[in-house]
Design a protein around this motif. Sequence first.
Motif, PDB file in Angstrom:
ATOM      1  N   TYR A 154      37.725  36.981  32.287  1.00  0.00           N
ATOM      2  CA  TYR A 154      38.062  35.576  32.091  1.00  0.00           C
ATOM      3  C   TYR A 154      39.520  35.305  32.469  1.00  0.00           C
ATOM      4  O   TYR A 154      40.421  36.053  32.101  1.00  0.00           O
ATOM      5  N   LYS A 155      39.765  34.217  33.205  1.00  0.00           N
ATOM      6  CA  LYS A 155      41.117  33.797  33.564  1.00  0.00           C
ATOM      7  C   LYS A 155      41.500  32.491  32.871  1.00  0.00           C
ATOM      8  O   LYS A 155      42.534  32.390  32.233  1.00  0.00           O
ATOM      9  N   ASN A 178      37.723  36.541  37.286  1.00  0.00           N
ATOM     10  CA  ASN A 178      38.104  37.372  38.420  1.00  0.00           C
ATOM     11  C   ASN A 178      38.047  38.829  37.993  1.00  0.00           C
ATOM     12  O   ASN A 178      38.604  39.207  36.964  1.00  0.00           O
ATOM     13  N   GLU A 179      37.357  39.644  38.771  1.00  0.00           N
ATOM     14  CA  GLU A 179      37.187  41.056  38.438  1.00  0.00           C
ATOM     15  C   GLU A 179      38.294  41.930  39.014  1.00  0.00           C
ATOM     16  O   GLU A 179      38.252  43.150  38.913  1.00  0.00           O
ATOM     17  N   GLY A 180      39.311  41.297  39.606  1.00  0.00           N
ATOM     18  CA  GLY A 180      40.448  42.054  40.105  1.00  0.00           C
ATOM     19  C   GLY A 180      40.157  42.756  41.417  1.00  0.00           C
ATOM     20  O   GLY A 180      39.193  42.436  42.126  1.00  0.00           O
ATOM     21  N   THR A 181      40.997  43.732  41.734  1.00  0.00           N
ATOM     22  CA  THR A 181      40.860  44.533  42.961  1.00  0.00           C
ATOM     23  C   THR A 181      40.681  43.654  44.189  1.00  0.00           C
ATOM     24  O   THR A 181      39.850  43.934  45.056  1.00  0.00           O
ATOM     25  N   GLY A 182      41.453  42.566  44.243  1.00  0.00           N
ATOM     26  CA  GLY A 182      41.429  41.716  45.428  1.00  0.00           C
ATOM     27  C   GLY A 182      40.243  40.784  45.542  1.00  0.00           C
ATOM     28  O   GLY A 182      40.056  40.117  46.564  1.00  0.00           O
TER      29      GLY A 182
END
Length: 210
Positions: A154-155, A178-182
């Motif tokens: 969650y953002k 956003n799950e990160g890693t770009g």
Amino acid sequence: MKKFTVLLMIITFLLCSCQANEKVNTNSKENTSSQKKTQTEDLSSSKENETELIIPKTPLSNELNQLFEQGLEVYRWFNISIMGDGQGKPVIKGELTYYPVNNERFPTYESWYQYINSVFSKEMIDHYLSKNYYINIKGQLYGVMADRGGNIFYKSHKYELVSQTENKVELKIIGIYNEGTGEEDYYKEYTTIFEKQNGKWIITQFEFWL
């Protein structure tokens, strides 16, 4: 004799200078330690603030915005963090262990029950109570000890007023994750519905974004 006196004075002066230097060094270390401690506490406080869930104000009226915040509170009691805090004498019912809820706002089970019924519809409350997270023991509110984590991806979230009439309001909550890693952000939609029943607004549907 004079030479001895002069030598004694020099030795005394040197000893006093060493003690003064040690005191200055000690004070310097204490000040440095104090500064580090303060910085650590400030950092800890900052981290705690970062984990706080910030709820932006909805595009609703003040009355419905307050009801929405109450709905979030009640929803959490049943789905995020149960109110039992592990204090007091436990009571075992079946496979569950209950603890007294020590909350000044709700000295009795009835006071808590009346509050949650002023927020959610009876159908929603009956559904939540069927989970048996809370029980009435001799008029006092008891709850199990249970918590679940939130969505780590969650953002933030935003609102959209879908429809509004004299007796019904539908609010859309758009969760941003956003799950990160770009990876790119992705979105999920949730709905909260307010209805006026017997002249009073209540929540008849509540979906949570975490």
